[in-house]
Motif scaffolding. Structure first.
Motif, PDB file in Angstrom:
ATOM      1  N   PHE A 183       0.810  -1.217   0.000  1.00  0.00           N
ATOM      2  CA  PHE A 183       0.000   0.000   0.000  1.00  0.00           C
ATOM      3  C   PHE A 183       0.847   1.273   0.000  1.00  0.00           C
ATOM      4  O   PHE A 183       0.350   2.340  -0.371  1.00  0.00           O
ATOM      5  N   ARG A 184       2.113   1.156   0.387  1.00  0.00           N
ATOM      6  CA  ARG A 184       2.985   2.327   0.293  1.00  0.00           C
ATOM      7  C   ARG A 184       3.248   2.722  -1.159  1.00  0.00           C
ATOM      8  O   ARG A 184       3.624   3.859  -1.446  1.00  0.00           O
ATOM      9  N   THR A 185       3.009   1.776  -2.070  1.00  0.00           N
ATOM     10  CA  THR A 185       3.221   2.073  -3.494  1.00  0.00           C
ATOM     11  C   THR A 185       1.945   2.571  -4.174  1.00  0.00           C
ATOM     12  O   THR A 185       1.969   2.905  -5.357  1.00  0.00           O
ATOM     13  N   GLN A 186       0.832   2.616  -3.436  1.00  0.00           N
ATOM     14  CA  GLN A 186      -0.453   2.995  -4.021  1.00  0.00           C
ATOM     15  C   GLN A 186      -0.743   4.479  -3.816  1.00  0.00           C
ATOM     16  O   GLN A 186      -0.276   5.090  -2.852  1.00  0.00           O
ATOM     17  N   ASP A 187      -1.513   5.026  -4.732  1.00  0.00           N
ATOM     18  CA  ASP A 187      -1.908   6.428  -4.645  1.00  0.00           C
ATOM     19  C   ASP A 187      -3.139   6.545  -3.746  1.00  0.00           C
ATOM     20  O   ASP A 187      -4.170   5.939  -4.012  1.00  0.00           O
ATOM     21  N   LYS A 188      -3.047   7.314  -2.678  1.00  0.00           N
ATOM     22  CA  LYS A 188      -4.130   7.534  -1.717  1.00  0.00           C
ATOM     23  C   LYS A 188      -4.728   6.212  -1.220  1.00  0.00           C
ATOM     24  O   LYS A 188      -5.937   5.945  -1.397  1.00  0.00           O
ATOM     25  N   PRO A 189      -3.913   5.360  -0.621  1.00  0.00           N
ATOM     26  CA  PRO A 189      -4.428   4.062  -0.148  1.00  0.00           C
ATOM     27  C   PRO A 189      -5.411   4.234   1.005  1.00  0.00           C
ATOM     28  O   PRO A 189      -5.245   5.097   1.855  1.00  0.00           O
ATOM     29  N   ASP A 190      -6.433   3.408   1.021  1.00  0.00           N
ATOM     30  CA  ASP A 190      -7.418   3.412   2.103  1.00  0.00           C
ATOM     31  C   ASP A 190      -7.490   1.993   2.650  1.00  0.00           C
ATOM     32  O   ASP A 190      -8.183   1.139   2.089  1.00  0.00           O
ATOM     33  N   PHE A 191      -6.731   1.728   3.701  1.00  0.00           N
ATOM     34  CA  PHE A 191      -6.726   0.379   4.262  1.00  0.00           C
ATOM     35  C   PHE A 191      -6.551   0.457   5.776  1.00  0.00           C
ATOM     36  O   PHE A 191      -6.074   1.459   6.322  1.00  0.00           O
ATOM     37  N   SER A 192      -6.947  -0.614   6.436  1.00  0.00           N
ATOM     38  CA  SER A 192      -6.762  -0.727   7.880  1.00  0.00           C
ATOM     39  C   SER A 192      -6.466  -2.178   8.221  1.00  0.00           C
ATOM     40  O   SER A 192      -6.827  -3.096   7.478  1.00  0.00           O
ATOM     41  N   ILE A 193      -5.793  -2.379   9.354  1.00  0.00           N
ATOM     42  CA  ILE A 193      -5.435  -3.713   9.828  1.00  0.00           C
ATOM     43  C   ILE A 193      -6.023  -3.889  11.222  1.00  0.00           C
ATOM     44  O   ILE A 193      -5.812  -3.046  12.100  1.00  0.00           O
ATOM     45  N   GLN A 194      -6.779  -4.975  11.408  1.00  0.00           N
ATOM     46  CA  GLN A 194      -7.437  -5.234  12.680  1.00  0.00           C
ATOM     47  C   GLN A 194      -7.152  -6.670  13.122  1.00  0.00           C
ATOM     48  O   GLN A 194      -6.809  -7.533  12.310  1.00  0.00           O
ATOM     49  N   PHE A 195      -7.346  -6.923  14.421  1.00  0.00           N
ATOM     50  CA  PHE A 195      -7.111  -8.249  14.982  1.00  0.00           C
ATOM     51  C   PHE A 195      -8.366  -8.701  15.733  1.00  0.00           C
ATOM     52  O   PHE A 195      -8.866  -7.992  16.604  1.00  0.00           O
ATOM     53  N   SER A 196      -8.858  -9.873  15.380  1.00  0.00           N
ATOM     54  CA  SER A 196     -10.031 -10.439  16.045  1.00  0.00           C
ATOM     55  C   SER A 196      -9.560 -11.231  17.263  1.00  0.00           C
ATOM     56  O   SER A 196      -8.828 -12.217  17.126  1.00  0.00           O
ATOM     57  N   ARG A 197      -9.977 -10.808  18.445  1.00  0.00           N
ATOM     58  CA  ARG A 197      -9.462 -11.395  19.687  1.00  0.00           C
ATOM     59  C   ARG A 197     -10.334 -12.525  20.234  1.00  0.00           C
ATOM     60  O   ARG A 197      -9.894 -13.295  21.094  1.00  0.00           O
ATOM     61  N   TYR A 198     -11.563 -12.625  19.766  1.00  0.00           N
ATOM     62  CA  TYR A 198     -12.463 -13.672  20.247  1.00  0.00           C
ATOM     63  C   TYR A 198     -13.537 -13.893  19.193  1.00  0.00           C
ATOM     64  O   TYR A 198     -13.697 -13.083  18.268  1.00  0.00           O
ATOM     65  N   ARG A 199     -14.276 -14.990  19.318  1.00  0.00           N
ATOM     66  CA  ARG A 199     -15.298 -15.320  18.342  1.00  0.00           C
ATOM     67  C   ARG A 199     -16.338 -14.212  18.259  1.00  0.00           C
ATOM     68  O   ARG A 199     -16.774 -13.671  19.269  1.00  0.00           O
ATOM     69  N   ARG A 200     -16.702 -13.879  17.052  1.00  0.00           N
ATOM     70  CA  ARG A 200     -17.678 -12.841  16.696  1.00  0.00           C
ATOM     71  C   ARG A 200     -17.101 -11.429  16.801  1.00  0.00           C
ATOM     72  O   ARG A 200     -17.738 -10.476  16.409  1.00  0.00           O
ATOM     73  N   ASN A 201     -15.893 -11.295  17.316  1.00  0.00           N
ATOM     74  CA  ASN A 201     -15.269  -9.981  17.416  1.00  0.00           C
ATOM     75  C   ASN A 201     -15.168  -9.322  16.037  1.00  0.00           C
ATOM     76  O   ASN A 201     -15.339  -8.106  15.882  1.00  0.00           O
TER      77      ASN A 201
END
Length: 320
Positions: A30-48
């Motif tokens: 994504f550092r190579t993309q123009d105006k990237p829109d991304f996020s990184i998340q972590f699921s800690r439990y079921r249904r999270n």
């Protein structure tokens, strides 16, 4: 397009380096993309993951497509599916880093690695895909009732008590013993079920009920070998009860992609199953107990991301 990467840390148990490599790969791309829109998340439990995806989708720009990447095994895929199903502006990518990923096998075992390549997934096209609905829940691959679901639940419980190495050794022995003992238990292997498929009665004594949206289970092609997840039809196999050794033989054949002689095969859109006692029910990798369940196919309920122009096999019967 907004890209939401949802990790299941449990899928990387004792392999933090592997998750770190994926995180680095996402950042580098994504550092190579123009105006990237991304996020990184972590699921800690079921249904999270369901809440995570909902929150992230609310941050998207009006009219934007939200592409969700379920990174792990079938548990995170199930949760993300239930977050995106029936929302036309949302897409789902399965990134297989868990122990099982049956749904992706429809593209071929030699193509699995392609779904781990982040640039290919980001640039991939979405395929309209059916889902199995039970109440407010959705499953992508299949529903099992009877012997397989009970045995799978027992093995899952054993796995949680053992380390990975011990489980690999013990699981083969435990699986055989479970199958053998369960085949002699007529409350499971020869249970009476009240079954309705598209309002037609199929009640009787069965060892296994398999409602398939896709042909694979436990890494192998099943007797529902022609199930296709975009035809608006469920492939339903009902294996009639037999004596214990006959039941073991039938189950082995079905697990190898064949339909035994005592298998009733039906295609339909709506299935209702009832038993006087609680049944073990396996929806993808989710386990529940109930005396009744009503399932139906939702045609094109989710848009699944594919890579390298891969598509589903041609359906044998078109949607009606």
């Amino acid at each position: 397009m907004k890209h939401v990467f949802v990790f299941d840390p449990k899928a990387f148990y004792d392999q933090q380096w592997k998750m770190d490599n994926i995180l680095d790969g996402i950042g580098q791309f994504f550092r190579t993309q123009d105006k990237p829109d991304f996020s990184i998340q972590f699921s800690r439990y079921r249904r999270n993951a369901i809440g995570i995806v909902q929150e992230e989708s609310e941050k998207a720009k009006p009219g934007d497509i939200v592409r969700v990447y379920a990174i792990g095994g079938e548990e995170i895929l199930y949760d993300c599916l239930n977050a995106v199903a029936h929302f036309p502006n949302m897409q789902l990518a399965a990134v297989p880093h868990g122990e099982s990923y049956d749904f992706l096998r429809i593209f071929g075992d030699d193509k699995i690695e392609n779904f781990r390549d982040i640039p290919s997934l980001v640039n991939g096209e979405a395929l309209h895909t059916d889902a199995i609905r039970w109440g407010v829940n959705y499953a992508l691959n299949s529903c099992y009732i009877g012997m397989n679901s009970g045995i799978s639940k027992n093995l899952k419980d054993v796995k949680q008590k053992l380390n990975k190495g011990s489980f690999i050794v013990f699981s083969k022995v435990s699986s055989f013993i479970n199958y053998f003992l369960t085949a002699f238990d007529r409350t499971v292997a020869a249970r009476q079920y009240d079954i309705s498929i598209d309002d037609v009665d199929y009640s009787g004594q069965y060892s296994l009920i398999h409602v398939a949206n896709s042909p694979y289970h436990a890494g192998k092609k099943t007797g529902a070998s022609e199930a296709t997840p975009d035809d608006g039809i469920l492939d339903i196999s009902l294996i009639k009860s037999s004596h214990a050794l006959g039941t073991i033989s039938s189950m082995r054949k079905y697990a190898k992609g064949k339909r035994p002689k005592n298998c009733v095969f039906v295609q339909g859109k709506k299935v209702t199953v009832h038993s006087n006692n609680h049944m073990w029910i396996q929806l993808d990798n989710e386990y529940i107990q109930d005396t009744s369940i009503s399932l139906n196919v939702v045609h094109h309920a989710v848009q699944m991301v594919s890579v390298n122009d891969l598509s589903y096999p041609m359906a044998s019967i078109p949607a009606i």
